[in-house]
Design a protein around this motif. Structure first.
Motif, mmCIF file in Angstrom:
data_model
loop_
_atom_site.group_PDB
_atom_site.id
_atom_site.type_symbol
_atom_site.label_atom_id
_atom_site.label_comp_id
_atom_site.label_asym_id
_atom_site.label_seq_id
_atom_site.Cartn_x
_atom_site.Cartn_y
_atom_site.Cartn_z
ATOM 1 N N ASP A 114 0.845 -1.198 0.000
ATOM 2 C CA ASP A 114 0.000 0.000 0.000
ATOM 3 C C ASP A 114 0.888 1.259 0.000
ATOM 4 O O ASP A 114 1.375 1.678 1.053
ATOM 5 C CB ASP A 114 -0.891 -0.048 1.258
ATOM 6 C CG ASP A 114 -1.805 1.162 1.342
ATOM 7 O OD1 ASP A 114 -1.735 2.043 0.470
ATOM 8 O OD2 ASP A 114 -2.592 1.222 2.305
ATOM 9 N N PRO A 115 1.092 1.863 -1.174
ATOM 10 C CA PRO A 115 1.955 3.047 -1.249
ATOM 11 C C PRO A 115 1.500 4.166 -0.312
ATOM 12 O O PRO A 115 2.326 4.885 0.258
ATOM 13 C CB PRO A 115 1.837 3.482 -2.709
ATOM 14 C CG PRO A 115 1.405 2.268 -3.452
ATOM 15 C CD PRO A 115 0.595 1.451 -2.505
ATOM 16 N N GLU A 116 0.179 4.310 -0.120
ATOM 17 C CA GLU A 116 -0.307 5.409 0.743
ATOM 18 C C GLU A 116 0.115 5.178 2.189
ATOM 19 O O GLU A 116 0.392 6.123 2.929
ATOM 20 C CB GLU A 116 -1.833 5.536 0.634
ATOM 21 C CG GLU A 116 -2.255 5.776 -0.808
ATOM 22 C CD GLU A 116 -3.397 6.770 -0.952
ATOM 23 O OE1 GLU A 116 -3.699 7.488 0.016
ATOM 24 O OE2 GLU A 116 -3.979 6.812 -2.050
ATOM 25 N N GLU A 117 0.171 3.911 2.596
ATOM 26 C CA GLU A 117 0.603 3.609 3.968
ATOM 27 C C GLU A 117 2.079 3.976 4.145
ATOM 28 O O GLU A 117 2.484 4.515 5.171
ATOM 29 C CB GLU A 117 0.357 2.123 4.277
ATOM 30 C CG GLU A 117 0.761 1.693 5.679
ATOM 31 C CD GLU A 117 0.095 2.517 6.792
ATOM 32 O OE1 GLU A 117 -1.027 2.988 6.589
ATOM 33 O OE2 GLU A 117 0.737 2.689 7.861
ATOM 34 N N VAL A 118 2.900 3.687 3.121
ATOM 35 C CA VAL A 118 4.325 4.047 3.220
ATOM 36 C C VAL A 118 4.473 5.566 3.343
ATOM 37 O O VAL A 118 5.271 6.065 4.148
ATOM 38 C CB VAL A 118 5.106 3.514 1.997
ATOM 39 C CG1 VAL A 118 6.533 4.035 2.001
ATOM 40 C CG2 VAL A 118 5.113 1.989 2.006
#
Ligand SMILES: C[S@@+](CC[C@H](N)C(=O)[O-])C[C@H]1O[C@@H](n2cnc3c(N)ncnc32)[C@H](O)[C@@H]1O
Length: 252
Positions: free
Chosen positions: A117-121
């Motif tokens: 999940d790029p948004e979590e990173v």
């Protein structure tokens, strides 16, 4: 990623035109965003560590984090004094104290299959930056350019600048500036991507794009990216390219 790809990265990233030109562009984009020599930078997904000397030079101190032990051991053997941590960018905020860093970078990491999940990173990265701290992200651009090169590097997604800007805003970053780069690579990449499609998406994985091309080609491509840097220095941006770069800062 397969170990041989990290081996290849470690071999070429100090001298290959694309890595050299990307570092020069990064230097340009980070100019004035950190107090030289007095800052801490964190490079999430640092791979074999090729960007750490640049960050340490610009900021003062740099830490690299990566999930892959082999990448970190290559980084350590090339830069014995480097500060390296093995960890998952998806949980980076549990590794360091909140607000520990003045600069956060991610070079071609959010596109990777190991990032669920790029948004979590990005959210984890925001927690690690002090308010007002600088973020710089580069990522492969345009989904239509997916090809064997992406599969070799375990690439799962490519981004556009509008999509990246939206993600960064949602994650709490402001004062965003973005550009594409390496426009000269677009046509060959498009041809390779079409070839890949014609083969039903199973053209061989290839790392050829991170080998040194003939010297004259390397010089021309490096010069083309020099031209792009010239535009960026004047506050302009490159409208298309194989890769995108975005800078911003954590909302205060
Ligand atoms: C394409 S390589 C880029 C390496 C380096 N940042 C560069 O651009 O030269 C992607 C890197 O991200 C790392 N990576 C991918 N997912 C990760 C995750 N969830 N946590 C930490 N590192 C990750 C990989 O191990 C690899 O080193």
């Amino acid at each position: 990623m397969r170990e041989e790809l990290y081996d290849r990265l470690a071999e070429v990233e100090d001298t290959h035109w694309w890595f050299v030109a990307r570092r020069e562009l990064v230097r340009e984009m980070l100019r004035g965003r950190c107090a030289a020599g007095a800052c801490w930078a964190l490079d999430l997904g640092c791979g074999t560590g090729g960007n750490l000397p640049l960050l340490a030079g610009l900021c003062g101190s740099a830490v690299g984090l990566d999930l892959c032990a082999h990448a970190l051991s290559l980084a350590r053997s090339r830069q014995p004094g480097a500060l390296l941590v093995r960890g998952d960018a998806m949980r980076a905020a549990s590794v360091f104290r909140p607000g520990s860093f003045d600069v956060l970078t991610m070079f071609n990491v959010l596109y990777h299959q190991w990032v669920a999940d790029p948004e979590e990173v990005l959210a984890q990265g925001r927690e690690l930056l002090r308010p007002g701290g600088a973020l710089l992200v580069t990522e492969p651009a345009f989904a239509c350019l997916m090809r064997g090169h992406d599969r070799a590097g375990m690439g799962q997604r490519r981004f556009t600048l509008p999509a990246m800007r939206s993600m960064l805003r949602r994650a709490g970053f402001v004062n965003l500036r973005g550009t594409y780069f390496n426009a000269a690579g677009l046509l060959p990449a498009l041809v390779l991507a079409l070839w890949d499609r014609l083969r039903g998406g199973d053209a061989p994985r290839t790392t050829a794009e991170i080998s040194h091309p003939p010297r004259v080609v390397e010089t021309l491509l490096g010069a083309a990216m020099g031209g792009e840097r010239w535009l960026v220095r004047r506050g302009l941006s490159v409208p298309v390219g194989l890769t995108l770069l975005c800078v911003g800062e954590r909302r205060r």
